[in-house]
Enzyme design. Structure first.
Site, mmCIF file in Angstrom:
data_model
loop_
_atom_site.group_PDB
_atom_site.id
_atom_site.type_symbol
_atom_site.label_atom_id
_atom_site.label_comp_id
_atom_site.label_asym_id
_atom_site.label_seq_id
_atom_site.Cartn_x
_atom_site.Cartn_y
_atom_site.Cartn_z
ATOM 1 N N GLU A 281 0.859 -1.197 0.000
ATOM 2 C CA GLU A 281 0.000 0.000 0.000
ATOM 3 C C GLU A 281 0.881 1.227 0.000
ATOM 4 O OE1 GLU A 281 -2.849 0.551 3.099
ATOM 5 O OE2 GLU A 281 -3.894 -1.335 2.736
ATOM 6 N N GLU A 335 -13.609 5.401 -0.801
ATOM 7 C CA GLU A 335 -14.431 4.497 0.011
ATOM 8 C C GLU A 335 -15.163 5.320 1.078
ATOM 9 O OE1 GLU A 335 -12.303 0.553 0.817
ATOM 10 O OE2 GLU A 335 -10.650 1.858 0.213
ATOM 11 N N LYS A 338 -15.279 4.574 5.232
ATOM 12 C CA LYS A 338 -14.094 4.513 6.087
ATOM 13 C C LYS A 338 -14.174 5.617 7.140
ATOM 14 C CE LYS A 338 -10.169 3.201 4.662
ATOM 15 N NZ LYS A 338 -8.829 3.109 4.031
ATOM 16 N N GLU A 344 -9.308 9.946 4.692
ATOM 17 C CA GLU A 344 -9.451 8.491 4.731
ATOM 18 C C GLU A 344 -10.440 7.983 3.687
ATOM 19 O OE1 GLU A 344 -7.679 6.247 6.542
ATOM 20 O OE2 GLU A 344 -6.489 8.023 7.001
#
Length: 512
Positions: A281, A335, A338, A344
């Site tokens: 990541e 997303e 999250k 985030e």
């Protein structure tokens, strides 16, 4: 008998230089796949997180991934719909065993055997699974689950061995940079001694099974949390200044390399010198809260494009120059579920509707270079591509019409031609739609195709596949078809040199 083919000398048939070159070329073509595996160079993958309630279905995601020629994908579980969607796509998947499953996976071999039998084997090898991550950043977990990881890894490996897949699918676990107690200067990199009970058997497992040490690295957080000590340019691979390691004299121009080398030195300090590092990541958010001023689309584009170029060029790091380093960018989509700060939820390369948040070039040549290299101009700055929401039946009908009654030259999407790969209906239809659109005035009507065509202002050209623009003919197919057969050897070197590592180029040149 032609002298150009054979010459008889003293009862022995001597081959002419032309004949020898032909044999060498044949051997090269036969052995190239093997050499490519042995020294394939660094790769770029994308993380496919699904912590959202507005994402496209896995089959649509598979089409998107292929459209952008993404070859490596990390998922965080073994979701059956995802595995089915990526069957026969050629995309290599890294799948995960979640932290919640570590307890049953570590306790009983039968639990792992059942999981492999029901969730993996039915879809392999059509779905190309190459890695299984057992647990994710367990040292960051609020519960003490680190001790469960290595036993679970052993059980996963045992299940793979029973199925005969242990040499085809590697087993590892991902870590945060928090496993280090010290990371600066890089040569002083050291693992946290309080994690020795967990890390020592982990590293022994990785070394024994030739699996990589997987780490999640985020220069963004280092800059965000300490902007007075870390410059933004240093975090974005754009620093003009240098940071010198006082102990080794090694010069660092970006934080990513410094963090990677800190891990290398930590591994070497424990005498684990053969373990490779894989970045599972990394990335940069495109949007953040008020206090996260560096989370912008421009910075995200800079970081990821510079990262790709840095990896693809096999630059390596100051401590490991030329070392291959596989990297996965986080993440495919924003997303929305999250928790935490605004950033985030904004690490994605694409919005849920599959439109790009910013332009990213997966070839490592730079987003701008893709258009300037092909000298692409457009009178209206738009292209027409196939809609990812259209049904396959509608797309096929529209494609058939474009290549037939629409008088589009579709030779470029035939096998072995520059726009054939990725071999998907969506990609082929996009090429044909755009050709018709540009040939017919680039009007809204010429991009209709019964509702299956959509206009975009982002150039869809990739690699050697150049999408037509208004007033210009596409030369991809023509230039490919008219290449002289007498220059086969030199053309092979030219095509592969931009993307293959040095070891493979040496092998090619030796044969040619």
């Amino acid at each position: 008998m032609s002298e150009g083919l054979k010459v008889w000398r003293g009862g022995t048939m001597a081959r002419s230089p032309d004949f020898i070159s032909a044999i060498n070329l044949l051997l090269l073509l036969l052995l190239l796949p093997l050499f490519a595996v042995l020294c394939r160079g660094s790769t770029i993958g994308i993380c496919y997180g699904r912590n959202a309630d507005d994402l496209p279905t896995p089959d649509k995601v598979a089409q998107l991934v292929q459209l952008h020629n993404i070859k490596y994908l990390r998922t965080y579980d073994s979701n059956i719909q995802v595995l089915k969607a990526f069957a026969n796509t050629g995309v290599e998947l890294m799948i995960g065993v979640s932290n919640l499953d570590l307890l049953p996976f570590s306790q009983f071999q039968s639990n792992v055997d059942t999981w492999l039998k029901n969730s993996i084997i039915p879809y392999y090898p059509a779905t190309k699974i190459t890695y299984i991550t057992v647990g994710a950043e367990v040292t960051e977990s609020p519960t003490n689950i680190s001790a469960l990881v290595v036993p679970a890894m052993h059980n996963v490996l045992a299940a793979l061995r029973k199925a005969g897949l242990h040499k085809k699918i590697k087993v590892s676990s991902t870590h945060s940079l928090g496993v280090l107690s010290r990371s600066f200067p890089p040569s002083a990199g050291a693992f946290n001694s309080s994690l020795a009970f967990f890390l020592k058997p982990m590293l022994e497992f990785l070394a024994e099974n030739q699996s990589p040490f997987m780490v999640d690295i985020y220069p963004y957080y280092a800059y965000r949390d300490s902007p007075n000590n870390v410059s933004l340019d240093y975090a974005l691979f754009e620093s003009s200044s240098e940071v010198i390691d006082p102990d080794t004299g090694l010069i660092y121009t970006n934080m990513f390399d410094a963090q990677i080398d800190a891990l290398y030195f930590a591994l070497m300090a424990l005498n684990f010198k053969t373990i490779k590092i894989m970045v599972t990541e990394t990335g940069w958010p495109s949007k953040g809260s008020a206090q996260e001023k560096a989370a912008t689309p421009d910075n995200a584009q800079k970081y990821n494009n510079n990262l790709i170029r840095h990896a693809i060029n096999n630059t390596g790091t100051p401590a490991k120059p030329g070392e291959e380093l596989d990297v996965y960018i986080f993440s495919l989509f924003n997303e929305n579920r999250k928790p935490g700060l605004e950033s985030e939820r904004n690490w994605g390369l694409f919005y849920p509707d599959q439109t790009s948040i910013y332009n990213l070039d997966f070839t490592g040549r730079g987003a701008v270079d893709m258009t300037t290299e092909a000298n692409i101009t457009s009178s209206n700055g738009t292209w027409c591509i196939a809609s990812s929401t259209a049904s396959e039946l509608d797309l096929q009908s529209a494609l058939d019409w474009a290549c037939g009654a629409g008088n589009v030259d579709c030779s470029a999407i035939q096998p072995s031609q520059p726009c054939y790969q990725p071999d998907t209906l969506l990609s082929h239809a996009s090429y044909a739609f755009n050709s018709y659109y540009q040939q017919n005035g680039a009007t809204d009507i010429s991009c209709s195709f019964g509702g299956t065509g959509v206009k975009t202002n982002k150039n869809p050209s990739y690699d050697n596949c150049v999408y037509m623009t208004s007033g210009r003919k596409n030369t991809s197919a023509a230039s490919n078809m008219t290449a002289s057969t007498t220059s086969v050897s030199s053309s092979i070197v030219h095509r592969v040199s931009a993307r293959l590592p040095g070891c493979l180029l040496v092998i090619i040149l030796l044969f040619l």
